[in-house]
Design a protein around this motif. Structure first.
Motif, short mmCIF file in Angstrom:
data_model
loop_
_atom_site.label_atom_id
_atom_site.label_comp_id
_atom_site.label_asym_id
_atom_site.label_seq_id
_atom_site.Cartn_x
_atom_site.Cartn_y
_atom_site.Cartn_z
N SER A 69 0.88 -1.29 -0.11
CA SER A 69 -0.08 -0.03 0.10
C SER A 69 0.96 1.23 -0.07
O SER A 69 1.95 1.24 0.77
CB SER A 69 -0.86 -0.07 1.21
N ASP A 96 0.27 5.34 0.71
CA ASP A 96 -0.64 6.61 0.79
C ASP A 96 0.17 7.59 0.59
O ASP A 96 1.28 7.93 0.99
CB ASP A 96 -1.32 6.46 2.11
N ARG A 122 -3.04 -0.91 -2.50
CA ARG A 122 -3.75 -0.01 -2.13
C ARG A 122 -2.96 1.33 -2.77
O ARG A 122 -1.78 1.28 -2.61
CB ARG A 122 -4.03 0.16 -0.59
#
Length: 476
Positions: free
Chosen positions: A386, A388, A417
């Motif tokens: 992931s 972000d 993600r």
């Protein structure tokens, strides 16, 4: 009583009974040093950055016409800047004490001093030690200022520096006139970077009272250079800065990039006439004064605390080495180390990163160069499950600023993600996002407790040597 003899320079800036401005009034709101001390101190207390805001509440004006937005930004900057008269009331000792007093008074296995860098805050938290800056930024009113008047800025800044240095001989003041990074604010306020030329008394007291026996002192030095004009003893001046995403040549009057920047700041650039620069480039505004480094080494030798210097050629190099260090640290504690957060500028929260068991990569700002550093590191790293991304909008338009597609490309390295924060993206690049937005995003991540035990300083230095030496990171 802390002994200062032979460690902090002549006279040591001692001022009996002097009453100066409070540290939180002097240090520029939203400046890197201010934000990083606040974030690191909170993390060492087991707290996040939910209470940290941002000096410019301009989000609601992101869609307003440029002249309206520029005027509002100038008014907002004026509300928090020092007045010309207040420049003489600055007490650098009091500023140092304000920084040091934010940390819990207990024994630490080391201390990290130096140039402002988000990865330094993460490194300090992994080690369980304080981070303290070797300087601080001030913003002072410039009545009738002009974004396209660098010579006028130098003249005004020289007078301010003279006022400041009368009571603070331990400082060197670097003035930075950079429309590319400050936009219209460069014509409303003067930006001064004040650097201690030796260890201030408050730092000495923290070292004596809070370091464990034999604990090391680490000094982080930004090695970037820039053309500099010497104005007067204790005051120097530079046009532009490395963090602008431009090169020094881009601030030449004939530069198309400069014309774009000045036009976005409300000027046609016809009056742009910079002072002549003589000699070789010198350390830019985030460099460490040689006398400060010498005083660290002298104090360490006298008090039997080893000192180490980490020389950083570019911010991306330390960001990459620290991210790799975090991944190994997390995995040694039985965690996956496969979740990455790409922070930017003031959008960081070291405590929430540790609480979530994430790997942090910090971009100095939203310039294309800074984001490219993250892309290159990700391209050469083991994939993350992931990613972000927290892009801090710079609040201005510039040809050097990364577009949202480039930030989306960074998020695209996540295997499962891929998240670009919508609040930060809304109104980008001219909007404004509070520091606490990083906390809100990271709080939504799943917990990965318990947190790993602190890394030892020796292990961290070895990891930095191994991970950064090929990119020019020097650990001595």
């Amino acid at each position: 009583m802390v002994s200062e003899r032979g460690t902090t320079g002549p006279a040591h800036g001692v001022r009996a009974g002097r009453a100066g401005l409070a540290g939180d009034r002097v240090v520029a709101a939203g400046s890197a040093a201010r934000t990083l001390v606040a974030a690191t101190a909170r993390a060492l207390r087991g707290a996040d950055c939910a209470d940290l805001g941002h000096p410019r509440g301009m989000s609601r004006l992101s869609g307003a016409p440029e002249p309206v937005r520029r005027a509002a930004a100038a008014r907002a900057a004026g509300r928090v800047a020092l007045t010309v008269g207040q420049a003489a009331e600055v007490d650098a000792d009091r500023v140092a004490r304000w920084f040091a007093d934010q940390y819990p008074r207990r024994r630490y296995p080391g201390v990290l001093l130096g140039s402002p860098h988000g990865a330094a805050a993460h490194l300090a938290v992994a080690l369980g030690i304080p981070w303290l800056p070797t300087g601080f930024e001030l913003s002072v009113h410039w009545p009738q200022g002009a974004v396209d008047g660098p010579q006028a800025a130098l003249d005004h800044g020289a007078a301010l520096a003279a006022r400041l240095l009368v009571g603070n001989p331990e400082l060197h003041v670097r003035q930075v006139h950079c429309p590319a990074s400050r936009g219209a604010l460069a014509g409303a306020t003067v930006a001064l970077a004040a650097h201690w030329r030796w260890l201030p008394t408050a730092y000495l007291r923290l070292l004596v009272e809070c370091l464990e026996p034999g604990a090391p002192v680490l000094l982080l030095c930004d090695a970037r250079t820039w053309p500099v004009v010497d104005s007067a003893p204790g005051h120097s001046f530079q046009i532009g800065c490395p963090g602008s995403g431009f090169d020094p040549v881009d601030f030449h009057p004939d530069s198309p990039a400069l014309r774009q920047v000045l036009h976005a700041a409300g000027s046609d650039g016809a009056r742009w006439c910079p002072p002549e620069v003589a000699g070789a480039p010198r350390l830019a505004e985030h460099g460490v004064e040689p006398g400060f480094e010498q005083s660290v080494r002298e104090w360490g030798a006298v008090h039997r605390h080893p000192s180490h210097r980490v020389l950083v050629p570019e911010p991306a190099v330390l960001s990459a080495a620290t991210a790799d260090l975090y991944r190994h640290w997390l995995r040694a504690a039985g965690k996956t180390g496969n979740r990455l957060v790409v922070e930017c500028g003031r959008l960081l929260d070291p405590w929430q990163v540790v609480r979530a068991g994430m790997v942090p990569y910090w971009c100095e700002n939203a310039t294309r160069r800074s984001v490219e550093g993250a892309e290159w590191w990700l391209a050469g790293s083991e994939p993350f499950s992931s990613v972000d991304v927290l892009p801090e909008p710079p609040g201005l338009r510039s040809p050097a600023v990364a577009g949202l597609p480039q930030w989306l490309a960074v998020a695209g390295f996540g295997r499962r993600r891929r998240a670009l924060d919508r609040s930060a993206a809304r109104g980008y690049p001219v909007s404004s996002v509070p520091t606490r937005r990083a906390t809100e995003v990271l709080r939504a991540q799943s917990y990965d407790l318990p947190t790993p035990p602190p890394m030892t300083v020796a292990a961290a230095l070895a990891a930095l040597r191994d991970g950064g030496s090929q990119q020019g990171l020097l650990v001595s």
